[in-house]
Design a protein around this motif. Structure first.
Motif, short mmCIF file in Angstrom:
data_model
loop_
_atom_site.label_atom_id
_atom_site.label_comp_id
_atom_site.label_asym_id
_atom_site.label_seq_id
_atom_site.Cartn_x
_atom_site.Cartn_y
_atom_site.Cartn_z
N MET A 287 0.83 -1.21 0.00
CA MET A 287 0.00 0.00 0.00
C MET A 287 0.86 1.26 0.00
SD MET A 287 -3.39 -0.90 2.09
CE MET A 287 -4.33 -2.36 1.68
N LEU A 288 1.96 1.20 0.70
CA LEU A 288 2.87 2.37 0.70
C LEU A 288 3.43 2.61 -0.70
CD1 LEU A 288 4.84 1.75 4.05
CD2 LEU A 288 3.20 3.59 3.62
N SER A 289 3.72 1.52 -1.41
CA SER A 289 4.31 1.70 -2.74
C SER A 289 3.32 2.33 -3.73
CB SER A 289 4.84 0.36 -3.29
OG SER A 289 3.77 -0.52 -3.47
N LEU B 243 -12.51 3.64 -2.20
CA LEU B 243 -12.61 2.71 -1.07
C LEU B 243 -11.38 2.86 -0.18
CD1 LEU B 243 -13.85 -0.53 -2.87
CD2 LEU B 243 -15.20 1.01 -1.44
N PHE B 244 -11.55 2.54 1.09
CA PHE B 244 -10.43 2.59 2.03
C PHE B 244 -10.06 1.17 2.43
CE2 PHE B 244 -12.48 6.62 2.21
CZ PHE B 244 -11.47 7.54 2.43
N HIS B 245 -8.76 0.91 2.46
CA HIS B 245 -8.29 -0.45 2.73
C HIS B 245 -7.45 -0.49 4.00
CE1 HIS B 245 -9.21 -1.75 -1.47
NE2 HIS B 245 -9.14 -0.44 -1.64
N VAL B 246 -7.57 -1.60 4.71
CA VAL B 246 -6.71 -1.84 5.89
C VAL B 246 -5.66 -2.85 5.45
CG1 VAL B 246 -6.67 -2.60 8.30
CG2 VAL B 246 -8.77 -1.61 7.36
N PRO B 247 -4.37 -2.54 5.63
CA PRO B 247 -3.34 -3.51 5.25
C PRO B 247 -3.53 -4.83 6.00
CG PRO B 247 -2.36 -1.37 5.75
CD PRO B 247 -3.79 -1.29 6.15
N ALA B 248 -3.44 -5.94 5.26
CA ALA B 248 -3.74 -7.26 5.85
C ALA B 248 -2.79 -7.62 6.99
CB ALA B 248 -3.69 -8.32 4.75
N ASP B 249 -1.49 -7.30 6.83
CA ASP B 249 -0.53 -7.66 7.89
C ASP B 249 -0.78 -6.84 9.16
OD1 ASP B 249 0.32 -5.38 6.54
OD2 ASP B 249 2.44 -5.90 6.58
N LEU B 250 -1.24 -5.59 8.98
CA LEU B 250 -1.55 -4.76 10.15
C LEU B 250 -2.78 -5.30 10.87
CD1 LEU B 250 -0.95 -1.00 9.28
CD2 LEU B 250 0.58 -2.65 10.32
#
Length: 373
Positions: free
Chosen positions: A8-10, A125-132
């Motif tokens: 997501m950061l990339s 849409l807003f996403h939550v990073p899976a690893d977080l």
């Protein structure tokens, strides 16, 4: 597709990266996207920093975060997020005109816990990073566990196992043997109801006159908690009918009895979740937490204390009584929890093996509700 924080950061633009880096006080070249990403990853994912940010969250932030964790989806639109942020605020404080649910969403964005989508289809849409998401659960579980009081196995405990599904079968058998007259309001007469309740494997008294009861099912007003669930389950699945002020078994109900087929605990649990999440929107997440935290015996008082902070009052039903009466008691009736008595601590609870299997095997969508008329 599941995406982690690094992915997501990339995709994020340099301004967004700059805002996140500023939140974590990263020291790096703000003009290099690569340096920003590396710096955010090495800081934001550091155990001590990650835990510090979660520990400093307000109760409202924790409720909001919990609502994101308990949803199997990873993407939400703005309206959904605003609704969840508003739901996380229980008291209307005097200065509430200063409060804006968007501020909470913005805070999570600045922490790198929520990201806008990167494609044409997902940019709103807003996403939550899976690893977080996984790490949030682990850190919250650790935090919650510190608030619980563990105990030894009690000498006596109540474990109702599959008694509820036995009683559904018993109730259908009773209706098949004898049609029952109903009052003008569509309820069974007290005498017949009393006889029926006395024949079930778990004893419940009649509902006291003038008791305030609604919201937990169609028959909750006049029938006691456990029987109300049994009745509503049979009604919803059309095993019984109420035509012409008479309660009868239907063809589908007769078929059930002829096959000698009992319901599965999983089906009844799923129905209970879909019915009770009208008054308790985050019911599923509480059930999942109970499974995670109560594999050992813990005091009921510490569980009620912990979860009443996450459960919103429902009219005259306070958070504590919702956790104790509507969630724990009903999960015991479903065979998912056993309740014991400790000579020092009073009531203690533990999730049963059946409970753990059932809770882990079910995940229902946010909007999947049962509304009975």
């Amino acid at each position: 597709m599941e995406m982690n924080l690094a992915d997501m950061l990339s995709y994020a633009d340099i301004h967004e990266l700059g805002r996140i880096a500023h939140t974590y006080e990263c020291e790096c070249n703000g003009h290099s996207k690569n340096e920003l990403i590396q710096s955010i990853l090495s800081t934001a994912m550091r155990k001590d920093i990650f835990e510090k940010h979660i520990q400093s969250l307000s109760l409202e932030n924790i409720r909001f975060l919990n609502s994101l964790l308990s949803d199997p989806r990873n993407a939400f639109n703005m309206e959904e997020l605003i609704a969840r942020a508003q739901q996380s605020r229980f008291q209307k404080v005097e200065s509430s005109e200063d409060w804006n649910p968007r501020d909470m969403i913005l805070k999570f964005k600045k922490l790198g816990w929520l990201f806008n989508g990167y494609s044409q289809q997902t940019k709103y849409l807003f996403h939550v990073p899976a690893d977080l998401k996984r790490r949030f659960s682990d850190v919250l579980a650790k935090q919650f566990k510190q608030d619980l009081v563990k105990t030894e196995e009690p000498l006596i405990y109540r474990d109702e196992q599959v008694l509820l599904v036995d009683d559904i079968f018993h109730f259908l058998t009773a209706v098949a043997q004898q049609e029952m007259p109903l009052t003008a309001d569509g309820f069974m007469y007290k005498k017949q109801l009393g006889q029926l309740l006395a024949s079930l494997s778990v004893q419940e008294g009649l509902v006291a006159k003038g008791t305030w009861r609604f919201g937990y099912g169609r028959m909750f007003k006049e029938y006691p908690n456990r029987f109300s669930l049994i009745y509503d389950y049979c009604y919803y699945h059309q095993f019984i009918s109420e035509h012409g002020l008479v309660l009868r078994i239907t063809e589908a109900g007769k078929e059930r009895l002829l096959e000698g087929k009992k319901e599965s605990v999983t089906d009844v649990y799923t129905f209970w979740l879909r019915l009770y999440k009208n008054p308790i929107p985050n019911l599923q997440s509480i059930a999942v937490w109970l499974d995670r935290l109560c594999d050992q015996w813990v005091t009921l008082a510490s569980i009620v204390d912990l979860f009443s902070k996450l459960v919103k009052p429902f009219y005259y039903d306070g958070s504590e009584s919702i956790v104790e009466q509507r969630i724990i008691q009903m999960m015991m009736h479903l065979g998912l929890i056993r309740i014991g008595e400790d000579h020092t601590y009073g009531a203690v609870i533990q999730v049963t093996k059946l409970g753990s299997k059932v809770i882990r095997g079910i995940s229902i969508a946010e909007e999947d509700k049962v509304v009975l008329f």
